[in-house]
Structures are given as structure tokens and as C-alpha cells.
Design a protein around this motif. Sequence first.
Motif, PDB file in Angstrom:
ATOM      1  N   ARG A 191      64.221  26.365  62.891  1.00 10.36           N
ATOM      2  CA  ARG A 191      65.587  26.043  63.294  1.00 10.36           C
ATOM      3  C   ARG A 191      66.548  26.781  62.370  1.00 10.36           C
ATOM      4  O   ARG A 191      66.138  27.356  61.359  1.00 10.36           O
ATOM      5  CB  ARG A 191      65.835  24.535  63.225  1.00 10.36           C
ATOM      6  CG  ARG A 191      64.965  23.718  64.159  1.00 10.36           C
ATOM      7  CD  ARG A 191      65.375  23.961  65.607  1.00 10.36           C
ATOM      8  NE  ARG A 191      64.612  23.118  66.525  1.00 10.36           N
ATOM      9  CZ  ARG A 191      63.520  23.522  67.153  1.00 10.36           C
ATOM     10  NH1 ARG A 191      63.031  24.732  66.926  1.00 10.36           N
ATOM     11  NH2 ARG A 191      62.898  22.722  67.993  1.00 10.36           N
ATOM     12  N   LEU A 208      71.535  36.009  65.341  1.00  9.56           N
ATOM     13  CA  LEU A 208      70.405  35.165  65.749  1.00  9.56           C
ATOM     14  C   LEU A 208      69.444  35.916  66.658  1.00  9.56           C
ATOM     15  O   LEU A 208      68.230  35.632  66.662  1.00  9.56           O
ATOM     16  CB  LEU A 208      70.906  33.867  66.380  1.00  9.56           C
ATOM     17  CG  LEU A 208      71.743  33.909  67.661  1.00  9.56           C
ATOM     18  CD1 LEU A 208      70.864  33.901  68.900  1.00  9.56           C
ATOM     19  CD2 LEU A 208      72.664  32.681  67.714  1.00  9.56           C
ATOM     20  N   ASP A 209      69.936  36.875  67.440  1.00 10.96           N
ATOM     21  CA  ASP A 209      69.013  37.679  68.260  1.00 10.96           C
ATOM     22  C   ASP A 209      68.070  38.502  67.379  1.00 10.96           C
ATOM     23  O   ASP A 209      66.871  38.622  67.666  1.00 10.96           O
ATOM     24  CB  ASP A 209      69.805  38.603  69.184  1.00 10.96           C
ATOM     25  CG  ASP A 209      70.458  37.860  70.343  1.00 10.96           C
ATOM     26  OD1 ASP A 209      70.040  36.720  70.609  1.00 10.96           O
ATOM     27  OD2 ASP A 209      71.385  38.418  70.961  1.00 10.96           O
ATOM     28  N   LYS A 212      65.595  35.949  65.701  1.00 14.75           N
ATOM     29  CA  LYS A 212      64.620  35.435  66.664  1.00 14.75           C
ATOM     30  C   LYS A 212      63.618  36.508  67.065  1.00 14.75           C
ATOM     31  O   LYS A 212      62.449  36.209  67.319  1.00 14.75           O
ATOM     32  CB  LYS A 212      65.346  34.897  67.897  1.00 14.75           C
ATOM     33  CG  LYS A 212      66.089  33.590  67.662  1.00 14.75           C
ATOM     34  CD  LYS A 212      66.838  33.127  68.895  1.00 14.75           C
ATOM     35  CE  LYS A 212      65.881  32.731  69.995  1.00 14.75           C
ATOM     36  NZ  LYS A 212      66.601  32.161  71.161  1.00 14.75           N
ATOM     37  N   PHE A 215      60.919  36.196  64.487  1.00 17.31           N
ATOM     38  CA  PHE A 215      60.178  34.928  64.490  1.00 17.31           C
ATOM     39  C   PHE A 215      59.306  34.777  65.731  1.00 17.31           C
ATOM     40  O   PHE A 215      58.216  34.184  65.664  1.00 17.31           O
ATOM     41  CB  PHE A 215      61.144  33.752  64.394  1.00 17.31           C
ATOM     42  CG  PHE A 215      61.822  33.636  63.053  1.00 17.31           C
ATOM     43  CD1 PHE A 215      61.115  33.793  61.879  1.00 17.31           C
ATOM     44  CD2 PHE A 215      63.185  33.360  62.975  1.00 17.31           C
ATOM     45  CE1 PHE A 215      61.739  33.688  60.646  1.00 17.31           C
ATOM     46  CE2 PHE A 215      63.812  33.244  61.746  1.00 17.31           C
ATOM     47  CZ  PHE A 215      63.094  33.422  60.581  1.00 17.31           C
ATOM     48  N   LEU A 216      59.772  35.263  66.877  1.00 16.26           N
ATOM     49  CA  LEU A 216      59.030  35.068  68.126  1.00 16.26           C
ATOM     50  C   LEU A 216      57.708  35.825  68.151  1.00 16.26           C
ATOM     51  O   LEU A 216      56.889  35.613  69.044  1.00 16.26           O
ATOM     52  CB  LEU A 216      59.899  35.497  69.308  1.00 16.26           C
ATOM     53  CG  LEU A 216      61.097  34.577  69.614  1.00 16.26           C
ATOM     54  CD1 LEU A 216      61.957  35.151  70.720  1.00 16.26           C
ATOM     55  CD2 LEU A 216      60.618  33.176  69.987  1.00 16.26           C
ATOM     56  N   THR A 220      56.730  30.223  69.185  1.00 13.58           N
ATOM     57  CA  THR A 220      57.706  30.204  70.277  1.00 13.58           C
ATOM     58  C   THR A 220      58.809  29.173  70.090  1.00 13.58           C
ATOM     59  O   THR A 220      59.863  29.285  70.722  1.00 13.58           O
ATOM     60  CB  THR A 220      56.993  29.920  71.604  1.00 13.58           C
ATOM     61  OG1 THR A 220      56.286  28.668  71.513  1.00 13.58           O
ATOM     62  CG2 THR A 220      56.009  31.032  71.938  1.00 13.58           C
ATOM     63  N   VAL A 222      61.556  28.361  68.490  1.00 15.21           N
ATOM     64  CA  VAL A 222      62.612  28.901  67.627  1.00 15.21           C
ATOM     65  C   VAL A 222      63.956  28.612  68.280  1.00 15.21           C
ATOM     66  O   VAL A 222      64.171  28.949  69.449  1.00 15.21           O
ATOM     67  CB  VAL A 222      62.447  30.421  67.418  1.00 15.21           C
ATOM     68  CG1 VAL A 222      63.539  30.954  66.500  1.00 15.21           C
ATOM     69  CG2 VAL A 222      61.069  30.734  66.852  1.00 15.21           C
ATOM     70  N   TYR A 223      64.853  27.986  67.512  1.00 12.30           N
ATOM     71  CA  TYR A 223      66.159  27.630  68.078  1.00 12.30           C
ATOM     72  C   TYR A 223      67.224  27.695  66.993  1.00 12.30           C
ATOM     73  O   TYR A 223      67.029  27.173  65.893  1.00 12.30           O
ATOM     74  CB  TYR A 223      66.115  26.228  68.686  1.00 12.30           C
ATOM     75  CG  TYR A 223      67.413  25.797  69.319  1.00 12.30           C
ATOM     76  CD1 TYR A 223      67.801  26.282  70.571  1.00 12.30           C
ATOM     77  CD2 TYR A 223      68.265  24.918  68.661  1.00 12.30           C
ATOM     78  CE1 TYR A 223      68.998  25.905  71.148  1.00 12.30           C
ATOM     79  CE2 TYR A 223      69.468  24.526  69.232  1.00 12.30           C
ATOM     80  CZ  TYR A 223      69.824  25.029  70.479  1.00 12.30           C
ATOM     81  OH  TYR A 223      71.009  24.654  71.050  1.00 12.30           O
ATOM     82  N   PHE A 224      68.347  28.325  67.309  1.00 13.79           N
ATOM     83  CA  PHE A 224      69.459  28.445  66.378  1.00 13.79           C
ATOM     84  C   PHE A 224      70.739  27.916  67.019  1.00 13.79           C
ATOM     85  O   PHE A 224      70.939  28.038  68.232  1.00 13.79           O
ATOM     86  CB  PHE A 224      69.684  29.918  65.974  1.00 13.79           C
ATOM     87  CG  PHE A 224      68.659  30.457  65.026  1.00 13.79           C
ATOM     88  CD1 PHE A 224      68.861  30.394  63.661  1.00 13.79           C
ATOM     89  CD2 PHE A 224      67.494  31.030  65.490  1.00 13.79           C
ATOM     90  CE1 PHE A 224      67.921  30.893  62.779  1.00 13.79           C
ATOM     91  CE2 PHE A 224      66.547  31.527  64.623  1.00 13.79           C
ATOM     92  CZ  PHE A 224      66.761  31.456  63.261  1.00 13.79           C
ATOM     93  N   ALA A 240      68.032  30.038  57.982  1.00 14.28           N
ATOM     94  CA  ALA A 240      66.855  29.747  58.785  1.00 14.28           C
ATOM     95  C   ALA A 240      65.981  28.718  58.069  1.00 14.28           C
ATOM     96  O   ALA A 240      65.799  28.791  56.852  1.00 14.28           O
ATOM     97  CB  ALA A 240      66.053  31.020  59.044  1.00 14.28           C
ATOM     98  N   ALA A 281      65.511  36.373  58.167  1.00 10.10           N
ATOM     99  CA  ALA A 281      64.169  36.134  58.700  1.00 10.10           C
ATOM    100  C   ALA A 281      63.098  36.592  57.718  1.00 10.10           C
ATOM    101  O   ALA A 281      62.086  35.903  57.512  1.00 10.10           O
ATOM    102  CB  ALA A 281      64.022  36.848  60.040  1.00 10.10           C
TER     103      ALA A 281
END
Length: 384
Positions: A191, A208-209, A212, A215-216, A220, A222-224, A240, A281
Motif C-alpha cells: 500500500r 504511482l504508475d 506499481k 511491484f507488479l 498483484t 498493490v494499491y496507492f 510505499a 519502489a
Amino acid sequence: MEVGGVLTYEGSKCLRQRLILSTLSGKPVRIRNIRAKADDPGLKDYEVSFIRLLDCLNNGSSIEVSQTGTALLYRPGILTGGRLEHSCPLSRGIGYFLEPLFMLAPFCKTPISITLTGITNNELDPTVDMICASLVPVLRRFVGSDDGPSVKCVRRGMSPGGGGRVVFTCPVRRSLTAFQWMDSGQIKRIRGVAYTSRVTPTVANRMLDAAKGMFLKFLTDVYFTVDNAKAVSPGFGLCAVAESNKGTIVCAEAMSHTPGQEGGVAGAAASTPEEIGEKAASRLLEEIWRGGCVDAIAQPLLLTFMALAPTDVSKAVLGPLTPYTMHFLRHLRDFFHVTFKIDEHKEERIAEDDSSLPERRTGAAKLVLTCIGVGYSNIGKGQI
């Protein structure tokens, strides 16, 4: 070194550690030659502000500072707590003042509710977002209740203009309990928050893109969230947070440079939002690789509670110790005569068909820290 019943140190290094442990132990401390050979000798404005904050928390404390500011004698009183307000200088962030309060607040006479104003996010100190994510869960593990502890960021303030406002509340406890925290678990979700101030709102989405995207590759969930604040100074950053299936939480953050500095937001070499997202990240992945039951900034807080626990064995698994934590262990020995036994953590061997294969290790080499607590008791709590 102890002289006449007063612990004596040289230099300005680890000033907060010495004053915090002096307050908890009740032992006076003298610090000499504070930047004695510097062009600007003596205590800095943020150190003076921190000393004043300690004085407000204490009843009966005595503070003597030399005329040049290069020598300090601190005799602690009794921690009282209560409702307080403190204005933090803009030379340091609110995290510089808030981080030590996590060690002191549970041992006040009355529950503490303190409002801090200043800079909530800068590159030098732990930000309020990191403190909320990392230190609050550790503190709640020991003093958790329906009424706290909690950190509420009422208003965000970026460096250098400040203008932020944070409220910290914490209940008090008579004593702690011994514990063993040996399993950090596996990361199950990530998060975080992407925050901006006085820049175009699309900057947050770009950060955030980028984060993510890294992280992806590994999981899977993953949320911001996005926080578009209107602080005094412009800036942006991303915090993060990774959470494991055993309740372990680690966090990391990256933010833009301070305006006016080389590479700052107003400069030609300003960091792009994509770079900030990738940097945050990468730092979180490094914290996950380091391992342990807490992240780097929470190590001193955990060790403090282990040392102050009842006279029983407390044990925890940590990642590689930071230099700040190493100094903290030495100061715990000086003030409380607590020595930690440090062993290498041996992970469970992963079953293999071929027993001749070498043992596989996940992440960095981890340590098991063990100590017997001093049985610390909140004197002020007993007087209520």
C-alpha cells in the motif's frame, strides 16, 4: 564515561539518544565539546527546540547550557505528558521531534496529546507518512488499546516552507510485557500514498504508475492513494508500505528535492515523477530484502521496549543493524546496563530432493537479538 554519578559524553553525535535514555532512566547526563571546533559552535536551533520539548514533558527537570552552547548538563524529572503544542523549526522535519516521543509517551503520568507544527515531509528526517506506517504498529503492539496510539496529519507541510500540522496521542502504561518476535512472514500486499503540493495533479499518477510497474512483477495486491495537498512550498513524493501475513510492516519513501537547492523542484535538474516512483519502489524492495520483524527506522524503538520489559527473556529477529541502531545499543548499555546477545538467524532449510545442494537464503543475513529486560515501571503512572 561516568563522572560523579553523571554520564559524560563528548560531541553532538546521538544527542537525542542520550537525552531520551537519560529521561527514561532518571540518570543525569553531561555533553561537552558540542561542535567546539566548528565555524558555528554549540547547539543548533533544532537541538535547542528538542531540549525545550523535553523540558515541557518533564516536571522538575534541570537544564544547564554553557554560554557558548558547547556544553550541556541535563537532569531529568518525571514525565508528565498531557496536552501540549510545539512549534518545530524549519531546519528539521517534524519527524525529528516525533520519533523520540514514541519511546517516552507510554511512560508519562497522563496520556499525551501533542500538536506539532512545521515540516511533515523532507529528505533528512523520517516523514510523518513513514512514522504512521512503521512506528505506530510497533507501539500499538505494546500499548495497543481502543484510545490509541495514533498519529494524525491534519495538514501537510513540505520543505522549506513548512506549515504542516500533526497530532500525536498515546495512552500510558504501568509496565510492558516480555515478548518473542521471531517470524516476519511473507509479504502479501503493498500500500502507499503519492502526495503532491502546488504541482499539477498528474504528477501523483505518474509516480504511482512507475512504482506499481516495479511491484507488479512480484505480486498483484498493490494499491496507492493520492493526496493533492496545498502546502506552502511545492513538492511531491511517494511513500510505499509492505505488509506481511504475520503483521510485519516495512516502509520506504522518496521525494523531490527542496526548492532552491541543486536539483530542486525549481531547478533544471529536478527529479521526474517517474524517477521518484522508481526510487521509492527500489528502497522498499531493499527493505524487504533486508528482512526482520521491523524496518530500519523502527529498530531503536523495538530495542528500547525489549530493554524496558520485565526481567524475562525478550527476543526478536532483525535485519542488518543500521549505524544509528549500533550507537543506540551502546547507549542502552550505558544507561540501563542492558547487553544484547546477537546471533545469526538460521532460517529453516527449504526441502530439496538433492540434500547436497547448498542452503538457500532469502534476503540479507538476519540477526537474533536477545536480552533480559530491566523490569522498568512507570513511576508517574503509580502516582495517579
